[in-house]
Design an enzyme around this catalytic site. Structure first.
Site, PDB file in Angstrom:
ATOM      1  CG  HIS A 218       7.771   1.308   0.049  1.00  0.00           C
ATOM      2  ND1 HIS A 218       8.765   2.062   0.632  1.00  0.00           N
ATOM      3  CD2 HIS A 218       6.932   2.185  -0.541  1.00  0.00           C
ATOM      4  CE1 HIS A 218       8.538   3.332   0.400  1.00  0.00           C
ATOM      5  NE2 HIS A 218       7.431   3.439  -0.306  1.00  0.00           N
TER       6      HIS A 218
ATOM      7  CG  PHE B  17      -5.524   8.021   8.916  1.00  0.00           C
ATOM      8  CD1 PHE B  17      -4.194   8.404   8.853  1.00  0.00           C
ATOM      9  CD2 PHE B  17      -5.899   6.829   8.336  1.00  0.00           C
ATOM     10  CE1 PHE B  17      -3.251   7.606   8.217  1.00  0.00           C
ATOM     11  CE2 PHE B  17      -4.976   6.015   7.699  1.00  0.00           C
ATOM     12  CZ  PHE B  17      -3.645   6.407   7.636  1.00  0.00           C
TER      13      PHE B  17
ATOM     14  CG  PHE C  72       3.130   8.423  -4.566  1.00  0.00           C
ATOM     15  CD1 PHE C  72       4.240   8.570  -5.376  1.00  0.00           C
ATOM     16  CD2 PHE C  72       2.593   7.169  -4.394  1.00  0.00           C
ATOM     17  CE1 PHE C  72       4.817   7.471  -5.997  1.00  0.00           C
ATOM     18  CE2 PHE C  72       3.147   6.065  -5.007  1.00  0.00           C
ATOM     19  CZ  PHE C  72       4.262   6.214  -5.813  1.00  0.00           C
TER      20      PHE C  72
ATOM     21  CB  VAL D  20      -0.372   3.935   0.978  1.00  0.00           C
ATOM     22  CG1 VAL D  20       0.821   2.986   0.995  1.00  0.00           C
ATOM     23  CG2 VAL D  20       0.008   5.291   1.552  1.00  0.00           C
ATOM     24  CB  ILE D  21      -1.734   1.235  -4.152  1.00  0.00           C
ATOM     25  CG1 ILE D  21      -2.839   2.301  -4.255  1.00  0.00           C
ATOM     26  CG2 ILE D  21      -2.174  -0.072  -4.805  1.00  0.00           C
ATOM     27  CD1 ILE D  21      -3.099   2.803  -5.659  1.00  0.00           C
TER      28      ILE D  21
ATOM     29  CB  VAL E 156       6.863   8.993   4.309  1.00  0.00           C
ATOM     30  CG1 VAL E 156       7.968   9.253   5.309  1.00  0.00           C
ATOM     31  CG2 VAL E 156       6.686   7.499   4.107  1.00  0.00           C
TER      32      VAL E 156
END
Length: 154
Positions: free
Chosen positions: A89, A114, A22, A82-83, A58
């Site tokens: 969400h 990470f 993603f 992740v934006i 996820v």
């Protein structure tokens, strides 16, 4: 007093990189940064690097857990982007991904670096994937290199 530190040179050590597809237009830069640091700074060969793609952030913890359970790698590097959008969400994805990866590290006694960007905008993500703010994928790889050596010394 004894001081334990790890170097960032780790030839012969094996690294798995788990990366979310993603937002791949940014994630691919994180991956390039991580691989570059492993090879250039760490002296790690291509044969000692495995890249695993998952759909989203996820899914990173489950893939990392499966990799850790095989006990074939010295460290795992988790990468993704992740934006924040207009819904909660973002908080769920960022929090659960972070928590799950930390749990894998503690459960399997393996460094899990990470390198998941959690940003407010696409611009912030791009800045952290190799432009103004450095490359957080490369920084995660440096952390993994150092932790592998620190744990060897403890």
């Amino acid at each position: 007093m004894k001081i334990i530190e790890g170097s960032k040179y780790a030839p012969g050590k094996k690294f798995a990189i788990v990366i979310s597809r993603f937002n791949d237009f940014i994630g691919s830069s994180l991956l390039a940064g991580a691989i570059d640091e492993l090879k250039r700074t760490g002296g790690v060969s291509d044969d000692d690097i495995t890249v695993v793609y998952v759909p989203g952030a996820v899914e990173l913890p489950l893939a990392a857990k499966r990799i850790a359970a095989k006990k074939q790698y010295d460290a795992i590097i988790a990468l993704g982007v992740v934006i924040r959008g207009g819904t909660p969400h973002f908080d769920l994805v960022a929090g659960e991904s972070n928590k799950g990866l930390a749990q894998v590290s503690l459960e399997y006694d393996i460094p899990v670096a990470f390198g998941v960007l959690t940003t407010e905008s696409i611009e912030q993500a791009i800045e952290r994937a190799g432009t103004k703010m450095g490359n957080k994928g490369g920084e995660a790889a440096l952390g993994a290199l150092e932790m592998v050596n620190v744990l060897d010394k403890i």
